[in-house]
Write a protein that holds these residues in place. Structure first.
Motif, PDB file in Angstrom:
ATOM      1  N   LEU A   1       0.817  -1.211   0.000  1.00 10.93           N
ATOM      2  CA  LEU A   1       0.000   0.000   0.000  1.00 10.93           C
ATOM      3  C   LEU A   1       0.854   1.266   0.000  1.00 10.93           C
ATOM      4  N   PRO A   2       0.486   2.263  -0.801  1.00 12.59           N
ATOM      5  CA  PRO A   2       1.096   3.585  -0.630  1.00 12.59           C
ATOM      6  C   PRO A   2       0.477   4.251   0.605  1.00 12.59           C
ATOM      7  N   PHE A   3       1.221   5.142   1.246  1.00 16.31           N
ATOM      8  CA  PHE A   3       0.665   5.884   2.381  1.00 16.31           C
ATOM      9  C   PHE A   3       1.330   7.244   2.440  1.00 16.31           C
ATOM     10  N   ASP A   4       0.642   8.187   3.073  1.00 14.92           N
ATOM     11  CA  ASP A   4       1.177   9.536   3.212  1.00 14.92           C
ATOM     12  C   ASP A   4       0.809  10.067   4.588  1.00 14.92           C
ATOM     13  N   GLU A   5       1.035  11.364   4.788  1.00  9.96           N
ATOM     14  CA  GLU A   5       0.796  11.940   6.113  1.00  9.96           C
ATOM     15  C   GLU A   5      -0.657  11.811   6.552  1.00  9.96           C
ATOM     16  N   ASP A   6      -1.580  11.765   5.596  1.00  5.21           N
ATOM     17  CA  ASP A   6      -2.998  11.761   5.927  1.00  5.21           C
ATOM     18  C   ASP A   6      -3.623  10.372   5.896  1.00  5.21           C
ATOM     19  N   SER A   7      -2.817   9.347   5.733  1.00  2.00           N
ATOM     20  CA  SER A   7      -3.355   7.989   5.762  1.00  2.00           C
ATOM     21  C   SER A   7      -3.826   7.637   7.173  1.00  2.00           C
ATOM     22  N   GLU A   8      -4.572   6.547   7.265  1.00  2.00           N
ATOM     23  CA  GLU A   8      -5.107   6.109   8.555  1.00  2.00           C
ATOM     24  C   GLU A   8      -3.999   6.079   9.615  1.00  2.00           C
ATOM     25  N   LEU A   9      -4.315   6.595  10.804  1.00  2.00           N
ATOM     26  CA  LEU A   9      -3.350   6.684  11.893  1.00  2.00           C
ATOM     27  C   LEU A   9      -3.971   6.060  13.143  1.00  2.00           C
TER      28      LEU A   9
ATOM     29  N   ASP B   1     -11.993   6.785   6.226  1.00  2.00           N
ATOM     30  CA  ASP B   1     -12.985   7.227   5.257  1.00  2.00           C
ATOM     31  C   ASP B   1     -13.544   5.996   4.551  1.00  2.00           C
ATOM     32  N   LEU B   2     -14.358   6.200   3.538  1.00  2.00           N
ATOM     33  CA  LEU B   2     -15.015   5.060   2.898  1.00  2.00           C
ATOM     34  C   LEU B   2     -14.057   4.215   2.057  1.00  2.00           C
ATOM     35  N   ALA B   3     -12.837   4.688   1.882  1.00  3.98           N
ATOM     36  CA  ALA B   3     -11.826   3.886   1.179  1.00  3.98           C
ATOM     37  C   ALA B   3     -10.975   3.068   2.146  1.00  3.98           C
ATOM     38  N   SER B   4     -11.207   3.215   3.445  1.00 11.63           N
ATOM     39  CA  SER B   4     -10.406   2.501   4.452  1.00 11.63           C
ATOM     40  C   SER B   4     -10.829   1.045   4.500  1.00 11.63           C
ATOM     41  N   ASP B   5      -9.984   0.205   3.941  1.00 11.08           N
ATOM     42  CA  ASP B   5     -10.301  -1.217   3.923  1.00 11.08           C
ATOM     43  C   ASP B   5      -9.428  -1.959   4.946  1.00 11.08           C
TER      44      ASP B   5
ATOM     45  N   PRO C   1      -6.721  -4.008   4.754  1.00  6.60           N
ATOM     46  CA  PRO C   1      -5.261  -3.856   4.712  1.00  6.60           C
ATOM     47  C   PRO C   1      -4.789  -2.484   5.185  1.00  6.60           C
ATOM     48  N   ARG C   2      -5.530  -1.420   4.834  1.00  5.65           N
ATOM     49  CA  ARG C   2      -5.129  -0.077   5.261  1.00  5.65           C
ATOM     50  C   ARG C   2      -5.226   0.077   6.780  1.00  5.65           C
ATOM     51  N   ILE C   3      -6.289  -0.443   7.347  1.00  4.96           N
ATOM     52  CA  ILE C   3      -6.434  -0.361   8.796  1.00  4.96           C
ATOM     53  C   ILE C   3      -5.370  -1.219   9.482  1.00  4.96           C
ATOM     54  N   PHE C   4      -5.128  -2.391   8.937  1.00  2.52           N
ATOM     55  CA  PHE C   4      -4.107  -3.263   9.514  1.00  2.52           C
ATOM     56  C   PHE C   4      -2.738  -2.590   9.458  1.00  2.52           C
ATOM     57  N   ARG C   5      -2.426  -1.945   8.337  1.00  6.02           N
ATOM     58  CA  ARG C   5      -1.144  -1.244   8.216  1.00  6.02           C
ATOM     59  C   ARG C   5      -1.003  -0.181   9.302  1.00  6.02           C
TER      60      ARG C   5
END
Length: 554
Positions: free
Chosen positions: A393-401, A426-430, A432-436
């Motif tokens: 996954l790509p991530f940046d400063e505003d990704s899930e924290l 947000d509604l794109a938070s799936d 893998p993103r939450i796990f990351r």
């Protein structure tokens, strides 16, 4: 070194949160001859636990059955010649995991009238039912000229001995009246194996007494009676002091008694070492070095550090889980820090994803073995699949924290009231993103501990990683190296806690004269080194700054 003409073997026993593991080790080359594991059946069913109340208790029968099963398995799966040359056993356990005992030193839960009473059982380290009592101890300590909690990091935790003891005294009159004393799990096991029948003869380890029980040579051992009785008169129902001596783990607690020799299939001449906490002996098994942080990474983390007594001896580090002379390596100052939830955070998320699916499977009209096969396959694959997806996954400063305080915060500055959280959803938070974000949060918690030591004047040369997470998850370990900006050395040993116990057993058996010599002879070396990806340093630092800023507000 004491050289023996014949072969010599030792047993290391490691009581973890969910199971007990035992290994049989060649005392001269460190080869693991046999190993065995036993899952606690009552714990596995969730008996005597209530997570909504932070209550986590374990029945002593789980421990007794596990001890007999694992060591019996070692004995039956090796030759008679080897069994005849087993010289010593040392045991480590989770902690602080205390229990009330009667005058014979028997945990009250082994008596018929208390067999189903959670207050008569072992209070597991992660039991936080004593948060109020810990708060009272911290406030009470400020009233005394001597700071009796200064060697416990200046903040006494609800995970620890006296808070749990006081909470039990208050809530259960029957237990209070039947109790002669309280004992840590790591101290009860040697007492049991040596045939102890009087609680006054329980040998207490400096490891548990110092880090969890307010023992410090600097103020004469335990705090005075007035410290406890003025906190709550219920302390007067117990003898004071509960104990007057503590011992390091290179000391013998005695010999295996006839009853347990028969149960285990061993000779009565086997020596039993003084017990210790699992993370401390895990650090030894992982070949801890001065100024290297040894991270035992499992359901929680314990971060161990040793420095020679001559170096910075007067430095007191606030906000950690204690600094005690001889608690890890005799002759050195042992420091402990850690995170209350680490692997537990990942397990929580996996359960969140899978429990509904498991419910559907269990209700399906198919054969039971098919259901269990499906569940097992999902359990085996979900963490691997999540890690693979999260890694890309790509991530940046505003990704899930996320914040890793799912079981409160252990260090720096213990606070059991803190809760986990996830921001920027947000509604794109799936999944893998939450796990990351959850993995990142546990790495940020580790970075905070390292920076805390450095800020207080203790340099950290590097990190040695031990435990299940360190061995099983490349994804977690690489992110950890990237976040802390340091190489991480993973020790080759599969069972570092049990190996550390075995190393101490060789000293107890007079095979080696010091634990340093035993570590040198039996250490298994490095498996992997994770080098930090410096290209990610700036982004992780910016995200870590947000973690700190939001964390300070929560």
């Amino acid at each position: 070194m004491f050289i023996h003409k014949n072969e010599a073997y030792v047993i290391g026993v490691d009581y973890g949160t969910a199971s007990v593991r035992a290994i049989l080790v060649n005392a001269f080359n460190g080869a693991v001859v046999a190993e065995s594991e036993y899952e606690y059946p009552r714990w596995k069913k969730g008996q005597y636990c209530n997570p909504s109340k932070n209550q986590f208790r374990q029945h002593p029968l789980d421990y007794l059955e596990g001890l007999e099963y694992t060591i019996r398995s070692l004995v039956t799966n090796t030759s008679k010649e080897i069994v005849q040359n087993i010289k010593a056993i040392t045991i480590d356990t989770t902690g602080s995991t205390p229990t009330p005992v009667d005058e014979t030193g028997m945990p009250l839960a082994l008596r018929d009238e208390f067999k189903d009473n959670p207050n008569a059982m072992f209070f597991l380290w992660k039991d936080h039912t004593a948060m109020k009592e810990a708060d009272e101890i911290n406030a009470h300590a400020k009233k005394f000229d001597i700071n009796y909690i200064q060697y416990s990091g200046g903040i006494y935790s609800s995970e620890w001995f006296w808070a749990k003891l006081l909470q039990a005294l208050r809530v259960d009159k029957e237990i209070r009246e039947a109790t002669a004393s309280w004992v840590e799990h790591c101290d009860w096991m040697p007492f049991l194996l040596t045939g102890g029948t009087n609680y006054k003869n329980i040998i207490r380890s400096v490891c548990a007494a110092g880090h969890k029980g307010l023992w410090a040579d600097e103020h004469g051992g335990l705090p005075p009676k007035d410290f406890f009785s003025s906190l709550d008169p219920l302390f007067n129902t117990l003898e004071h002091p509960l104990f007057t001596e503590v011992f390091t783990s290179d000391t013998s607690a005695g010999y295996l008694c006839s009853e347990w020799a028969l149960k285990l299939g061993l000779n009565e001449g086997v020596k039993i070492g003084v017990g210790a906490l699992d993370a401390h002996l895990g650090a030894v098994g992982g070949q801890i070095e001065p100024y290297y942080l040894s991270k035992v990474m499992g359901t929680s983390t314990c971060d161990m550090l040793v420095i020679p007594k001559s170096d910075k001896e007067q430095i007191l580090i606030p906000g950690i889980s204690g600094q005690i002379d001889g608690s890890i390596i005799p002759g050195m100052i042992g420091f402990e820090a850690g995170q209350s939830a680490f692997g537990d955070v990942y397990d929580w998320f996996i359960r969140l994803l899978t429990n509904t699916t498991f419910d559907f499977i269990l209700k399906a009209d198919v054969e039971e073995d098919v259901k269990q096969m499906l569940i097992k396959n999902i359990q085996m694959n979900v963490l691997t699949d999540l890690s693979k997806a999260a890694k890309c996954l790509p991530f940046d400063e505003d990704s899930e924290l996320a914040f890793d305080w799912f079981n409160g915060r252990r260090t720096p500055n213990a606070n059991p009231y803190l809760k986990g959280a996830i921001f920027n959803l947000d509604l794109a938070s799936d999944a893998p993103r939450i796990f990351r974000s959850l993995v990142e949060s546990t790495c940020f918690g580790s970075r905070k501990i390292i920076e805390h030591f450095i800020e207080k004047g203790i340099p950290i040369k590097g990190v040695i990683a031990l435990g299940g997470v360190a061995k099983k998850s490349d994804f977690v370990m690489q992110m950890m190296a990237d976040v802390i900006g340091m190489p991480i050395k993973v020790n080759k040993a599969e069972q570092t806690c049990a190996l550390g116990s075995a190393m101490f057993a060789t000293v107890v058996a007079d095979i080696y004269d010091t634990i340093e010599t035993a570590v040198s002879a039996l250490g298994q070396g490095l498996d992997t080194i994770y080098e930090p990806d410096l290209s990610k340093a700036s982004l992780y630092s910016r995200r870590y700054k947000k973690y700190q800023e939001i964390g300070a507000i929560i």
